[in-house]
Design a protein around this motif. Structure first.
Motif, PDB file in Angstrom:
ATOM      1  N   GLN A 139       0.809  -1.227   0.000  1.00 57.61           N
ATOM      2  CA  GLN A 139       0.000   0.000   0.000  1.00 57.61           C
ATOM      3  C   GLN A 139       0.840   1.274   0.000  1.00 57.61           C
ATOM      4  O   GLN A 139       0.293   2.369   0.097  1.00 57.61           O
ATOM      5  CB  GLN A 139      -0.911   0.026   1.234  1.00 57.61           C
ATOM      6  CG  GLN A 139      -1.925  -1.102   1.305  1.00 57.61           C
ATOM      7  CD  GLN A 139      -2.743  -1.039   2.581  1.00 57.61           C
ATOM      8  OE1 GLN A 139      -2.414  -0.312   3.512  1.00 57.61           O
ATOM      9  NE2 GLN A 139      -3.819  -1.814   2.631  1.00 57.61           N
ATOM     10  N   ARG A 143      -3.232   5.672  -2.560  1.00 57.41           N
ATOM     11  CA  ARG A 143      -3.767   6.828  -1.825  1.00 57.41           C
ATOM     12  C   ARG A 143      -4.400   6.329  -0.534  1.00 57.41           C
ATOM     13  O   ARG A 143      -5.313   5.508  -0.560  1.00 57.41           O
ATOM     14  CB  ARG A 143      -4.811   7.558  -2.681  1.00 57.41           C
ATOM     15  CG  ARG A 143      -5.463   8.738  -1.947  1.00 57.41           C
ATOM     16  CD  ARG A 143      -6.367   9.515  -2.884  1.00 57.41           C
ATOM     17  NE  ARG A 143      -7.429   8.708  -3.430  1.00 57.41           N
ATOM     18  CZ  ARG A 143      -8.596   8.466  -2.833  1.00 57.41           C
ATOM     19  NH1 ARG A 143      -8.851   8.964  -1.641  1.00 57.41           N
ATOM     20  NH2 ARG A 143      -9.511   7.734  -3.439  1.00 57.41           N
ATOM     21  N   PRO A 144      -3.934   6.829   0.613  1.00 54.01           N
ATOM     22  CA  PRO A 144      -4.509   6.376   1.886  1.00 54.01           C
ATOM     23  C   PRO A 144      -5.853   7.052   2.143  1.00 54.01           C
ATOM     24  O   PRO A 144      -6.179   8.079   1.541  1.00 54.01           O
ATOM     25  CB  PRO A 144      -3.469   6.821   2.910  1.00 54.01           C
ATOM     26  CG  PRO A 144      -2.875   8.057   2.305  1.00 54.01           C
ATOM     27  CD  PRO A 144      -2.855   7.811   0.810  1.00 54.01           C
ATOM     28  N   LEU A 149      -4.459   5.875   7.763  1.00 52.87           N
ATOM     29  CA  LEU A 149      -4.511   4.420   7.672  1.00 52.87           C
ATOM     30  C   LEU A 149      -5.270   3.845   8.865  1.00 52.87           C
ATOM     31  O   LEU A 149      -5.008   4.228  10.013  1.00 52.87           O
ATOM     32  CB  LEU A 149      -3.101   3.840   7.647  1.00 52.87           C
ATOM     33  CG  LEU A 149      -2.232   4.191   6.433  1.00 52.87           C
ATOM     34  CD1 LEU A 149      -0.835   3.615   6.617  1.00 52.87           C
ATOM     35  CD2 LEU A 149      -2.862   3.676   5.155  1.00 52.87           C
ATOM     36  N   ALA A 346       1.158   8.114   2.450  1.00 53.78           N
ATOM     37  CA  ALA A 346       1.120   6.736   2.939  1.00 53.78           C
ATOM     38  C   ALA A 346       2.499   6.223   3.365  1.00 53.78           C
ATOM     39  O   ALA A 346       2.602   5.547   4.401  1.00 53.78           O
ATOM     40  CB  ALA A 346       0.511   5.825   1.880  1.00 53.78           C
ATOM     41  N   GLN A 349       3.058   7.413   6.866  1.00 52.56           N
ATOM     42  CA  GLN A 349       2.194   6.736   7.826  1.00 52.56           C
ATOM     43  C   GLN A 349       2.637   5.298   8.062  1.00 52.56           C
ATOM     44  O   GLN A 349       2.650   4.817   9.202  1.00 52.56           O
ATOM     45  CB  GLN A 349       0.750   6.753   7.328  1.00 52.56           C
ATOM     46  CG  GLN A 349       0.098   8.119   7.288  1.00 52.56           C
ATOM     47  CD  GLN A 349      -1.409   8.008   7.074  1.00 52.56           C
ATOM     48  OE1 GLN A 349      -2.104   7.382   7.856  1.00 52.56           O
ATOM     49  NE2 GLN A 349      -1.900   8.624   6.007  1.00 52.56           N
ATOM     50  N   LEU A 350       3.000   4.613   6.988  1.00 52.73           N
ATOM     51  CA  LEU A 350       3.444   3.228   7.125  1.00 52.73           C
ATOM     52  C   LEU A 350       4.741   3.140   7.925  1.00 52.73           C
ATOM     53  O   LEU A 350       4.931   2.217   8.726  1.00 52.73           O
ATOM     54  CB  LEU A 350       3.620   2.604   5.744  1.00 52.73           C
ATOM     55  CG  LEU A 350       2.321   2.286   4.994  1.00 52.73           C
ATOM     56  CD1 LEU A 350       2.612   1.980   3.528  1.00 52.73           C
ATOM     57  CD2 LEU A 350       1.594   1.115   5.647  1.00 52.73           C
TER      58      LEU A 350
END
Length: 469
Positions: A139, A143-144, A149, A346, A349-350
């Motif tokens: 992912q 696009r998150p 997330l 993303a 965030q990941l």
């Protein structure tokens, strides 16, 4: 190397082939990687262009655009123009105190001003590993969701506590962004907003940028004074109060459990929101008592809008945080969030999710807690020696700074440049004042310097500057 090559090719006509990669390696006695990096810099500047299978060539010289007359902008940017004056609410983007917190100290300066961890305190190995895993995630380039997330929102909800769930949380670009979003969502231009006195410069700057009027409310060792808060809410009819509940910046004060209940009850009675900037939640020291839960944890009526960030305990580049709230206000916050940033990337965030869910997350936090404790002890001893026994009203067991009072004969505006001349960067108390008046204090941060011994040496360098003439 790039500059040397640039001087050579400046004399060449357009379209001339420059020296080969191999020739440059021999000329500079450098590695091929270094030569490639130098050529990449020249390509970015538009001085050269590669032709696959042929070589690298001198490009056409770029025309020089000379600066024109930009003085017209002074009038165009004047906030007191006709439209601004008629609205009655002027936005102010003058933020010198906030910019000072981001200033980079020179190689000969010991930084007691910065509010971010020195790389030696950052979990660099964990961050690098997390980013590597995040980049390989399926992912990573999708696009998150606009709110963040789901797995990261779940983590923030659990970390904040109080029965919050995924739908109560929005992922944002760290604390400063969250603060700006919350103020935009909760107040209208021209509104007053109540802040602690002294307070975080970013809160003052964010309020001014939204056209709000920050109103200072006095503090004591237990945080915001409720008697003054009650009168200020009644007098101004403010709809927003900003507090930092743990190890407040700059005083280091923590709001007691009883005081938290009183502040929340007062705000509820006056139909006001409390923005809880819980920036130091994960910066408790090894000898600190167990911190009370955040104010939002015991807030069924939705009075508190909570802000949480990962930046302070990881890296200034991991700009990931969260806003949490209950009730209809979350829809307003979500809209302001989307307008401000659309999404938080993303990959970032990941990376954050990988960091906080890794087996070493708790170990890294414990190591930081021990390191902060040691630095605080070293800084405290140095302050008491250099400034005197009465310089510290509070000795916080969390956070990253000390709030130091100055001798009666000395003004902070005299001390700051004199300290810089001694090779020490410190933060003037004025930066934390809504009215920009001198507070006869300085803030000394002990996390931006390379080591505890650097902190100790830098503070002791200030001692001769404190002697009364």
């Amino acid at each position: 190397m790039a500059e040397s090559i640039a001087q050579d090719i400046a004399l060449l006509p357009e379209g001339t082939r420059i020296a080969t990669h191999r020739e440059l390696v021999r000329r500079f006695a450098a590695s091929g990687t270094t030569v490639s990096a130098a050529l990449a810099l020249l390509a970015q500047r538009g001085l050269i262009a590669p032709r696959p299978g042929s070589g690298t060539y001198r490009t056409a010289a770029r025309p020089v655009v000379r600066a024109g007359d930009t003085t017209w902008q002074e009038a165009a940017l004047d906030p007191a123009g006709a439209q601004g004056a008629s609205s009655g609410a002027l936005r102010d983007f003058h933020a010198p105190a906030l910019l000072q917190t981001l200033s980079m100290a020179g190689p000969d300066i010991v930084d007691l001003n910065g509010g971010y961890l020195h790389p030696g305190l950052q979990p660099l190995a964990a961050l690098a590993s997390a980013m590597s895993r995040a980049a390989r995630h399926p992912q990573a380039w999708d696009r998150p969701p606009a709110g963040g997330l789901p797995e990261l929102r779940d983590w923030f909800a659990a970390d904040i506590g109080g029965g919050l769930a995924r739908h109560d949380v929005l992922v944002c670009a760290a604390g400063q962004s969250a603060l700006a979003i919350a103020l935009r969502a909760l107040a209208q231009p021209g509104d007053p907003v109540l802040v602690e006195s002294p307070t975080y410069p970013g809160a003052i700057a964010a309020a001014h940028a939204e056209g709000l009027r920050p109103v200072p409310v006095p503090m004591d060792a237990e945080g915001l004074r409720v008697d003054h808060l009650d009168r200020a809410l009644a007098r101004t009819r403010a709809r927003v109060v900003i507090v930092q509940p743990l190890f407040q910046n700059p005083t280091g004060a923590s709001i007691s459990a009883a005081r938290r209940d009183e502040i929340r009850a007062l705000a509820r009675r006056h139909a006001a929101f409390v923005i809880e900037d819980d920036f130091a939640r994960h910066m408790a020291h090894a000898d600190a008592s167990i911190a009370p839960p955040p104010m939002v944890a015991d807030d069924p009526d939705g009075t508190v809008v909570h802000i949480r960030s990962l930046t302070k305990v990881t890296s200034p580049n991991l700009r990931v945080g969260a806003i949490a709230a209950r009730g209809p206000v979350l829809a307003r916050l979500r809209s302001a969030h989307v307008i401000d940033m659309l999404i938080v990337p993303a990959p970032l965030q990941l990376t954050a999710l990988e960091v906080v869910t890794a087996p070493g997350w708790r170990r890294e936090r414990k190591a930081l807690s021990v390191a902060l404790t040691h630095r605080r002890e070293v800084a405290t001893e140095a302050v008491l020696t250099a400034f005197g026994d009465h310089a510290l009203a509070l000795r916080p067991r969390g956070g990253y700074h000390l709030w130091v009072s100055l001798p009666a004969h000395l003004d902070e505006h005299q001390l700051i440049p004199a300290a810089l001349a001694k090779g020490v960067a410190i933060t003037p108390g004025t930066n934390f004042s809504v009215t920009a008046n001198s507070l006869r204090h300085v803030r000394l941060s002990y996390v931006a310097a390379p080591s505890a011994s650097d902190v100790d040496d830098a503070i002791r360098r200030l001692a001769p500057l404190l002697i009364e003439p």
